[in-house]
Design a protein around this motif. Structure first.
Motif, short mmCIF file in Angstrom:
data_model
loop_
_atom_site.label_atom_id
_atom_site.label_comp_id
_atom_site.label_asym_id
_atom_site.label_seq_id
_atom_site.Cartn_x
_atom_site.Cartn_y
_atom_site.Cartn_z
N LEU A 53 0.86 -1.18 0.00
CA LEU A 53 0.00 0.00 0.00
C LEU A 53 0.90 1.24 0.00
N LEU A 54 0.78 2.05 -1.05
CA LEU A 54 1.69 3.21 -1.19
C LEU A 54 0.93 4.52 -1.05
N SER A 55 1.59 5.50 -0.43
CA SER A 55 1.06 6.86 -0.41
C SER A 55 1.99 7.72 -1.26
N VAL B 169 10.65 3.75 -3.52
CA VAL B 169 9.74 3.75 -2.38
C VAL B 169 10.49 3.47 -1.09
N ARG B 170 9.86 3.84 0.00
CA ARG B 170 10.40 3.53 1.32
C ARG B 170 9.26 2.85 2.10
N LEU B 171 9.52 1.66 2.61
CA LEU B 171 8.44 0.84 3.17
C LEU B 171 8.66 0.50 4.64
N LYS B 172 7.56 0.14 5.30
CA LYS B 172 7.66 -0.48 6.63
C LYS B 172 6.68 -1.64 6.69
N ARG B 173 6.89 -2.50 7.68
CA ARG B 173 5.97 -3.61 7.85
C ARG B 173 4.63 -3.09 8.33
N PRO B 174 3.57 -3.88 8.13
CA PRO B 174 2.26 -3.39 8.58
C PRO B 174 2.29 -3.06 10.06
N HIS B 175 1.80 -1.88 10.39
CA HIS B 175 1.73 -1.50 11.80
C HIS B 175 0.49 -0.66 12.02
N GLY B 176 -0.25 -0.97 13.06
CA GLY B 176 -1.43 -0.18 13.40
C GLY B 176 -1.42 0.15 14.88
N GLY C 229 3.95 2.12 2.76
CA GLY C 229 5.05 3.07 2.61
C GLY C 229 4.68 4.20 1.69
N TYR C 230 5.70 4.92 1.24
CA TYR C 230 5.42 6.09 0.40
C TYR C 230 6.42 6.20 -0.73
#
Ligand SMILES: [Zn+2]
Length: 772
Positions: A123-125, A151-158, A180-181
């Motif tokens: 999922l990208l912003s 892109v720069r990503l991270k693992r799913p976090h909520g 990420g974005y």
């Protein structure tokens, strides 16, 4: 058969509440146990009836494990979090615009950075503005385009809060394994205009429909609602309209596509069945009921594709397919059996469905329609019967979903039956079909007329919204289960004795009292609001809110997303004192949502516009034998530091016989020195909320020593851009036990019974997909 399917579902359900997945050996062992169980059953051994059900439960458990294991393997390796990676892939779904950019699902086809590994779906912003240096020429992005991005990503976090939304589960269900974005000032290049694949083509079509709606309606207020109804783009609905829908209990019409797909299918089935009966020729070719079933199913398929084939619509479609097949084949499966077969199909394809409230809501709604017997195709003849069956449907859906709504959302609108009585038929049978008709025949007056109808409905809802809403704490599971039985009893066929008794079974769920501390005790909950702060303090009769969390975007803030649901679930109906410690957006962002949701007694703040009363060193009050003391800022700070917001943070100490807590918000080194200078004896506390999210500008060693806390809590966002908390600051707290909201979720502190106890939400509610 029915008990076996239920057992299979139970097996899946048991896996979905596991903290970790069982090892391969365990799964193999369980699978080996299945054939002997069936064999025992055939030989008529002891408890022969129960054996197949047990075997099916084992099968469900193992099946869900295998699929979960497969999905978990598709992941972002920890070492590639927060690093630049160049990728090529396809925009896989309708992009959603937000205030500063767009968000979209992206299917990774190739990773061009050597050594990097990425999950398949992310999922990208893409931010178009905001910070000065982020700004770039806005490039239009459409589904089915192939792009090259850095892109720069991270693992799913909520955020992890009791009764909060499990964003990690939401991502996991949708196989979105990283977020990420797109990096500003880096490669962003459109490689292909259109990647040919059926799924992508449908997304492009949805995009075109959405654009055509926008072209016709322009700035019309309910454009978002119509777009949501036609192409399932619910994010186009503004926040205040959501609030209206929640207040009047019609949210399900906008967000749970299950009921909608069912209604559209029923409408088409009815129309085709009716017109079919008018022609003898057609009837000879195919009996009217069969034609109706086929039309209904095709309508459901087309509408779910148009609605983005999102997970909830998929589930409904599978469910309707089974029902349609049963009706078509003329085999009298019975309502309960066809529903259970549908459940089996959904769970085989998508075992995570059991996690989704929407799935149970739409399943319950469809089940109820069956249950009251209004789902029989073409059964209603004449307007009297039609009206009666419509009334029965209303009654069933409203009463039947009540326990679920109370459990999931802790509110039930008293005007909801009235709102639904008009909204369900109008939206399902007129507004949505007209919007869909416009898709096929794009004649602008059609859409304008539709919008006019919708604004009429919304005017009515606004009038209803002034009426009271029933709110209550979340009932415990046992009370909810009892309520479900009560509803089934209540809706039993006419002639069944004492149906009203069902109402009595609803009572525990509706009148369950909220838990409160004993006099002299205090409960302090540091919520996980990401990068920001919100603390709820409860005593026997009073509640205090210390800061309101961050503003996430123009449409969303911690108040509406986290604090208000939290207060509601815990039965807090009033805030006696609201402290907004200082002006920064990560502390004051949720204030409007909180003010709208609950009445507020007094306010304390260092922000001039928010104070009837300033927070000043020396203020003190007592609630239910718990003492509250303000330690900072000093009166003369209002002249000296007024411009520097962090230095004006209100510092609050809570003292009970069981222990004390020091809440410091965002004070910095010089405020810590000022606190020391004004009186060291006041500072010692058992628990300390670490100043300024663990930034390097606070937590001086003398201050830490003077407080001498055994337990410290750092309110901080996961991988936040300020890189809080600083590692050397965390090291300074080596003598204490350290809690962090990014790692532990909400932290629960109980000053009760002569001692203090702490626990974290992630400790208490851990699932195998968390943090992976
Ligand atoms: Zn802050």
């Amino acid at each position: 058969m029915r008990s076996n399917i239920l057992a299979f579902a139970l097996g899946i359900g048991i896996l979905q509440v596991q903290e970790r997945l069982p090892a391969g050996v365990v799964v193999a062992g369980l699978l080996l146990a299945v054939p002997p169980l069936f064999w025992f059953a055939r030989r008529g051994f002891l408890a022969a009836r129960a054996m197949p059900a047990l075997a099916c439960a084992l099968l469900g458990f193992c099946w869900a494990t295998l699929l979960a294991e497969h999905r978990l393997q598709d992941q972002l390796p920890g070492e590639w979090e927060g690093r630049d990676v160049q990728v090529v892939g396809v925009v896989a779904a309708l992009p959603h615009a937000f205030e500063r950019g767009e968000r979209f699902e992206f299917v990774v086809e190739a990773v061009e950075t050597p050594g990097a590994e990425l999950p398949r779906r992310i999922l990208l912003s893409w931010y178009h503005g905001g910070l000065e240096d982020e700004w770039r020429e806005r490039l239009a992005i459409r589904p089915a385009e192939r792009w090259r991005f850095t892109v720069r990503l991270k693992r799913p976090h909520g955020n992890a809060n009791p009764h909060g939304f499990d964003y990690e589960a939401w991502l996991f269900e949708r196989a979105l394994r990283a977020t990420g974005y797109v990096r500003p000032r880096a490669v962003a290049q459109r490689v292909d205009d259109f990647v040919v694949r059926p799924g992508y083509a449908i997304e492009r079509l949805r995009d075109r429909i959405r654009r055509s709606f926008a072209e016709v309606l322009g700035e019309a207020p309910y454009l978002g609602v119509l777009t949501a109804l036609a192409v399932g783009d619910q994010q186009a609905i503004p926040a205040e309209q959501w609030r209206l829908f929640r207040q009047t209990g019609v949210v399900h019409l906008m967000s749970i596509s299950g009921l909608h797909v069912t209604m559209v299918a029923a409408l088409f089935a009815g129309l085709v069945g009716w017109s079919w009966r008018c022609s003898e020729r057609l009837m000879l070719f195919l009996p009217a009921p069969k034609a109706a079933i086929a039309a209904g199913w095709l309508a459901a398929l087309a509408y779910s594709l148009l609605a983005g084939f999102a997970v909830p619509t998929q589930r409904t479609l599978y469910m309707l397919s089974v029902v349609a097949l049963a009706l078509w084949s003329g085999r009298n499966l019975g309502a309960s059996r066809s529903l259970l077969l549908a459940l089996l199909l959904v769970l085989l394809l998508d075992p995570w469905a059991v996690l989704a409230p929407g799935f149970w809501l739409s399943f319950a709604a469809v089940g109820l329609l069956f249950f009251v017997g209004t789902a029989r195709l073409g059964a209603a003849r004449g307007w009297r019967t039609a009206l009666a069956s419509w009334g029965a449907t209303q009654w069933a859906v409203t009463v039947g979903t009540l326990p679920l709504l109370l459990l999931l959302f802790q509110q039930f609108s008293l005007v909801s039956p009235l709102a639904n009585a008009l909204a369900i038929p109008l939206v399902s049978f007129v507004v949505t079909p007209l919007a869909l008709l416009f898709v096929v025949c794009p004649w602008p007056p059609l859409l304008h007329f539709d919008h006019w109808l919708l604004s009429g409905l919304l005017g009515f809802l606004e009038w209803l919204a002034g009426w009271p809403v029933w709110e209550q704490p979340a009932p415990p599971p046992a009370a909810t289960l009892l309520a479900v039985f009560g509803v089934i009893w209540l809706l039993l066929p006419r002639g069944f004795p004492a149906r009203w008794l069902g109402l009595c079974l609803l009572l525990p769920a509706v009148f369950w009292p909220a838990e409160r501390p004993e006099p002299g005790d205090a409960w302090v909950d540091v919520l996980d609001v990401g990068q920001g702060l919100a603390v709820v303090v409860r005593t026997r009769e009073h509640t205090l809110l210390y800061d309101t969390g961050p503003l996430y975007s123009a449409e969303s803030d911690a108040g509406q997303r986290i604090i208000v649901p939290y207060l509601r679930a815990h039965g807090v109906k009033r805030i006696d004192t609201l402290i907004v410690t200082h002006r920064d957006k990560d502390h004051s962002g949720g204030i409007v949502a909180v003010e709208e949701a609950v009445p507020i007694g007094s306010r304390l703040s260092s922000v001039p516009e928010l104070q009837p009363e300033r927070c000043v060193d020396g203020q003190t009050w007592q609630w239910d034998s718990v003492r509250f003391v303000i330690l900072h800022p000093a009166a003369d700070d209002y002249e000296r530091h007024a411009a520097k917001t962090n230095n004006m943070s209100c510092v609050l100490q809570i003292q009970t016989v069981s222990g004390s807590v020091l809440l410091t918000s965002d004070i910095e080194a010089r405020d810590e020195q000022a606190l020391l200078a004004r009186g060291t004896p006041r500072l010692p506390s058992d628990v300390l909320l670490v100043p300024h999210h663990g930034s390097g500008t606070s937590s001086t060693p003398e201050f830490i020593a003077a407080v001498g806390a055994r337990e410290v809590i750092i309110p901080v966002g996961y991988r936040n851009r300020f890189q809080h908390p600083r590692a050397d600051v965390v090291d300074r707290y080596a003598g204490s036990r350290v809690w962090r909201t990014d790692r532990d979720g909400a932290v629960r502190l109980r000053l009760a019974g002569g001692g203090l106890s702490l626990s974290s939400y992630r400790m208490q509610y851990r699932r195998y997909w968390h943090g992976r």
